[in-house]
Design an enzyme around this catalytic site. Structure first.
Site, PDB file in Angstrom:
ATOM      1  N   HIS A   3      27.665  36.614  57.083  1.00  0.00           N
ATOM      2  CA  HIS A   3      26.628  36.486  56.044  1.00  0.00           C
ATOM      3  C   HIS A   3      26.630  37.684  55.087  1.00  0.00           C
ATOM      4  CE1 HIS A   3      24.808  33.388  58.729  1.00  0.00           C
ATOM      5  NE2 HIS A   3      25.210  34.227  59.666  1.00  0.00           N
TER       6      HIS A   3
ATOM      7  N   SER B  74      36.311  50.853  30.792  1.00  0.00           N
ATOM      8  CA  SER B  74      35.369  50.193  29.901  1.00  0.00           C
ATOM      9  C   SER B  74      35.443  50.872  28.547  1.00  0.00           C
ATOM     10  CB  SER B  74      33.962  50.319  30.478  1.00  0.00           C
ATOM     11  OG  SER B  74      33.007  50.224  29.437  1.00  0.00           O
TER      12      SER B  74
ATOM     13  N   LYS C 249      33.721  54.108  34.083  1.00  0.00           N
ATOM     14  CA  LYS C 249      34.095  52.857  34.749  1.00  0.00           C
ATOM     15  C   LYS C 249      35.570  52.772  35.122  1.00  0.00           C
ATOM     16  CE  LYS C 249      31.725  49.231  34.382  1.00  0.00           C
ATOM     17  NZ  LYS C 249      31.094  48.456  35.439  1.00  0.00           N
TER      18      LYS C 249
ATOM     19  N   GLU D  92      39.515  40.379  39.697  1.00  0.00           N
ATOM     20  CA  GLU D  92      38.578  39.433  39.055  1.00  0.00           C
ATOM     21  C   GLU D  92      39.327  38.306  38.355  1.00  0.00           C
ATOM     22  OE1 GLU D  92      34.886  41.639  37.261  1.00  0.00           O
ATOM     23  OE2 GLU D  92      36.656  42.897  37.071  1.00  0.00           O
TER      24      GLU D  92
END
Ligand code: ARG
Length: 462
Positions: free
Chosen positions: A158, A279, A285, A292
């Site tokens: 979970h 970024s 970043k 992704e």
């Protein structure tokens, strides 16, 4: 204009340019040229063996086809949209090169069995390449697992901390998934690499063809049993796309973990610079874009599978031109899966695991609660009751903002007088992993057995 078409005999007028553009497949099915030429060479030789054409004619056809292949490979071949597809482009050029004998190649054959043959060869060739790439990736997971047999981290259910596991065990889970992918692809390949040549347009042929010898020459596992099925079946494309979808889904699950683990809240992995991007506005970043994008690309492969299932569902027997729509979804899935398998192998090799952060994470979330319950069972307490007492211990620790092993002995004894000072050995995270050597568990002996079995499989499939 109609005269230029290989099928133009009964036509008086040319095809509208918009129709030509809409119905052509050469812009993508040129990719099948190797299979088309190999199939045609095998067909020509078989025609000669069966006495349908002479041996010299077969030699001329085979030499001409080799010349066409050379032109394609050195980039001088002129692909023509008005010739629709790879089959007619190649046959037309062959006839230009070898003269009238070129017109004999199509004897006893239709484009319907020809395209089915070409695509079966193409898909099964790609299935072989996928197996190679998936196997390589399994080997990378295995190598990283070998390095991390002593690294312990929280295992989740979970997405909540559950029990400690070794990083080797976690990584090997992906190697087992990939092994199943390879096996699934190998199985699909057996059904795919079956020759439909000789089915002709749909009803079979009147020529004394020998389909079995063609299949043997093309390194195929057998021949068709029913000509109508042979020209209209694309189950193999669906199966291959399902294999691709499942493999992509496995990669995507790993991507999801890389994305989570690289978040500083976890900090379990450091992305190598080569596999991350920055970024344009936030200077701090370092984004896991490769993972992704790979997670996103699964969507298109599922789409390819769905497209193929949908294209086929309403088709009456036998060949329908809708079937031409089988190529783009497959080519798309092939490109996506092949590049993703390769990239994941590179990324997995380059990831740096942070063992310290993993160890630190073990102390949050009561990952040793099961150990306490099992300990109480060894002291003669029924499991349900042990579970309850452990729950109270967790609540007590949580209230004091402590981990279980940080509770003083007398506090634990206040919950159950059978708890002794030996409880603290049991609560050790590493000990919790070390105890789980039952087959398939996370214990070091079980992991060593997995590594051995995985190595044996990698060796067998070399
Ligand atoms: N380009 C066609 C395809 O991919 C080849 C077969 C054409 N057959 C036909 N009867 N028009 O399906």
């Amino acid at each position: 204009m109609a005269k230029e078409k290989l099928w133009g005999g009964r036509f008086h007028e040319g095809t509208a340019a918009s129709v030509e553009a809409y119905t052509q497949s050469i812009s993508y099915d040129w990719a099948l040229y190797k299979q088309d030429i190999a199939g045609s060479c095998a067909h020509a030789r078989m025609l000669a063996r069966q006495g349908v054409i002479s041996a010299e004619e077969a030699d001329q056809l085979v030499a001409g086809l080799a010349a066409v292949r050379a032109e394609i490979e050195d980039g001088t071949f002129q692909w023509k949209k008005e010739l629709e597809d790879v089959h007619m482009n190649i046959e037309s050029r062959l006839t230009e090169l070898v003269g009238d004998v070129g017109k004999k190649l199509h004897t006893g054959r239709s484009r319907n069995d020809q395209v089915a043959l070409d695509f079966r060869l193409f898909v099964s060739d790609r299935l072989r390449e996928w197996q190679r790439l998936a196997r390589e990736l399994a080997a990378v997971y295995m190598a990283r697992a070998e390095e991390h047999q002593d690294t312990i981290l929280p295992g989740c259910t979970h997405l909540q901390p559950a029990q400690p596991v070794s990083l080797a065990h976690h990584l090997l889970a992906y190697a087992w998934m990939l092994r199943r992918d390879v096996q699934r692809m190998a199985d699909c390949e057996k059904r795919t690499r079956i020759s439909p040549l000789g089915a002709a347009a749909l009803a079979g042929t009147t020529y004394p063809l020998d389909p079995a010898s063609v299949a043997r020459e093309l390194d195929m596992y057998g021949t068709f049993d029913n000509s109508m099925d042979a020209v209209s079946d694309r189950d193999f494309v669906i199966e291959a796309l399902f294999c691709a979808s499942t493999a992509m889904m496995h990669l995507s699950r790993c991507c999801e973990e890389i994305i989570l683990w690289s978040n500083p809240a976890f900090g379990f992995v450091k992305l190598p610079d080569a596999y991350a991007t920055g970024s344009s506005i936030m200077p701090q970043k370092k984004n896991p874009d490769v993972a992704e994008i790979m997670r996103g690309k699964v969507g298109r492969v599922y789409g390819d599978l769905t497209a193929m299932l949908t294209i086929l569902k309403g088709l009456p027997l036998t060949y329908n031109r809708d079937l031409q729509e089988d190529k783009e979804p497959f080519l798309d899935a092939d490109h996506t899966l092949s590049t993703s398998l390769e990239l994941m192998a590179g990324m997995m090799k380059a990831l740096r695991f942070d063992e310290v952060r993993m160890a630190r994470a073990l102390t949050a979330g009561f990952l040793n609660a099961t150990e306490l319950a099992d300990y109480l069972v060894t002291k003669g307490i029924p499991f349900r009751e042990a579970h309850h007492i452990t729950g109270s211990a967790v609540a007590l620790a949580e209230g004091k903002n402590l981990s279980l092993e940080a509770l003083p002995l007398d506090a634990l004894q206040g919950l159950c007088d059978r708890i002794g000072p030996d409880v603290f050995d049991v609560l050790e995270y590493r000990a919790a992993v070390a105890r789980r050597n039952a087959p398939g568990g996370t214990g070091p002996l079980s992991v060593a057995r997995q590594l051995e079995k995985m190595k044996a499989w990698l060796h067998e499939t070399r």
